[in-house]
Design an enzyme around this catalytic site. Sequence first.
Site, PDB file in Angstrom:
ATOM      1  N   ASP A  87      48.476  29.775  40.856  1.00 47.96           N
ATOM      2  CA  ASP A  87      47.142  29.716  40.272  1.00 47.96           C
ATOM      3  C   ASP A  87      47.244  28.873  39.008  1.00 47.96           C
ATOM      4  O   ASP A  87      48.346  28.569  38.532  1.00 47.96           O
ATOM      5  CB  ASP A  87      46.647  31.138  39.951  1.00 47.96           C
ATOM      6  CG  ASP A  87      45.158  31.210  39.647  1.00 47.96           C
ATOM      7  OD1 ASP A  87      44.474  30.168  39.727  1.00 47.96           O
ATOM      8  OD2 ASP A  87      44.670  32.309  39.319  1.00 47.96           O
ATOM      9  N   ARG A 100      36.605  33.051  51.655  1.00 48.24           N
ATOM     10  CA  ARG A 100      35.911  33.876  50.671  1.00 48.24           C
ATOM     11  C   ARG A 100      34.577  34.350  51.255  1.00 48.24           C
ATOM     12  O   ARG A 100      34.179  35.511  51.074  1.00 48.24           O
ATOM     13  CB  ARG A 100      35.662  33.070  49.387  1.00 48.24           C
ATOM     14  CG  ARG A 100      36.892  32.787  48.547  1.00 48.24           C
ATOM     15  CD  ARG A 100      37.410  34.038  47.859  1.00 48.24           C
ATOM     16  NE  ARG A 100      36.401  34.657  47.025  1.00 48.24           N
ATOM     17  CZ  ARG A 100      36.105  34.272  45.775  1.00 48.24           C
ATOM     18  NH1 ARG A 100      36.747  33.236  45.231  1.00 48.24           N
ATOM     19  NH2 ARG A 100      35.190  34.912  45.081  1.00 48.24           N
TER      20      ARG A 100
END
Length: 305
Positions: free
Chosen positions: A223, A290
């Site tokens: 990330d 998502r």
Amino acid sequence: MVRHFLDIHRLDAADLRAILDDAHARKRARKGWPQGRPDADAPGKDRVLAMIFEKNSTRTRFSFDAAIRQLGGDSIIATASDMQLGRGEPVEDTARVLSRMVDAVMIRANDHEDVERFARVSTVPVVNGLTDRSHPCQILADLMTIEEHRGPIEGKTIAWIGDGNNVCHSFMHAAPKFGFHLRVACPAEYHPDLRDLEKGGAHVTLTSDPREAVKGADVVVTDTWVSMGDQDYEARLAAFEPYSVDEALMAEAADDAVFLHCLPAHRGEEVTDAVIDGPQSLIWDEAENRLHAQKAVLAWCFAGE
């Protein structure tokens, strides 16, 4: 009883597995459909989802908006500055008002405690769209992506490389629930919260060596090194430089290992172009998922009423 989706560690493994299975099923059922067509069962028909954003968003905003529409419902979107929250109205007062106007609330917040306070008095489901402590919806999308390409997540090894942040915390929460092993590699000064590390139990190991974490792993995840609100940019870049995911690091993983990143990515920092654009990268499927994972979360919340 109202079903909130605040943190993975709060839910039973069976419920989490059911949500993930539903996400897979809903995605398969829509193959070839236009994005605006509601699902056949439309579990969100006539329902309204409120979305509150304290942080900027691309994937969370678009995926939740599309999600409630595909479930047959509608949405109202506001930033905190649009609302009296931005002028100091107590979180609890906002929750009580919105509970009388909408059917569910998704919050992308700065402070995790604010989402918990909201949920404590809300009479409609509350979904954590991201806080400083956790990002549970992202992890469901990640696990869904892994299973699409590499089969059941149980027994697999995931290597987390970089900052021990909110996404890392949710991966640690998920490890014992889904039966995978998580190796976390990060600098000592940026390790994950020890309370969240404990929730992972024997399923999580912590190291400062990225190659030790990646060795033979099925999945490599990273990330951004500097999240929204972090003030120590230069210090972070210096500390995380050895944790960049490049081709040499990926070569330490299993031959069929895949790469994930929740985006947005800072190319040339936490990951190189050769990896994020390479054949092992699943980032675009991960981003799309998502939508499907969050549809399953909302459907699970509505089914509890």
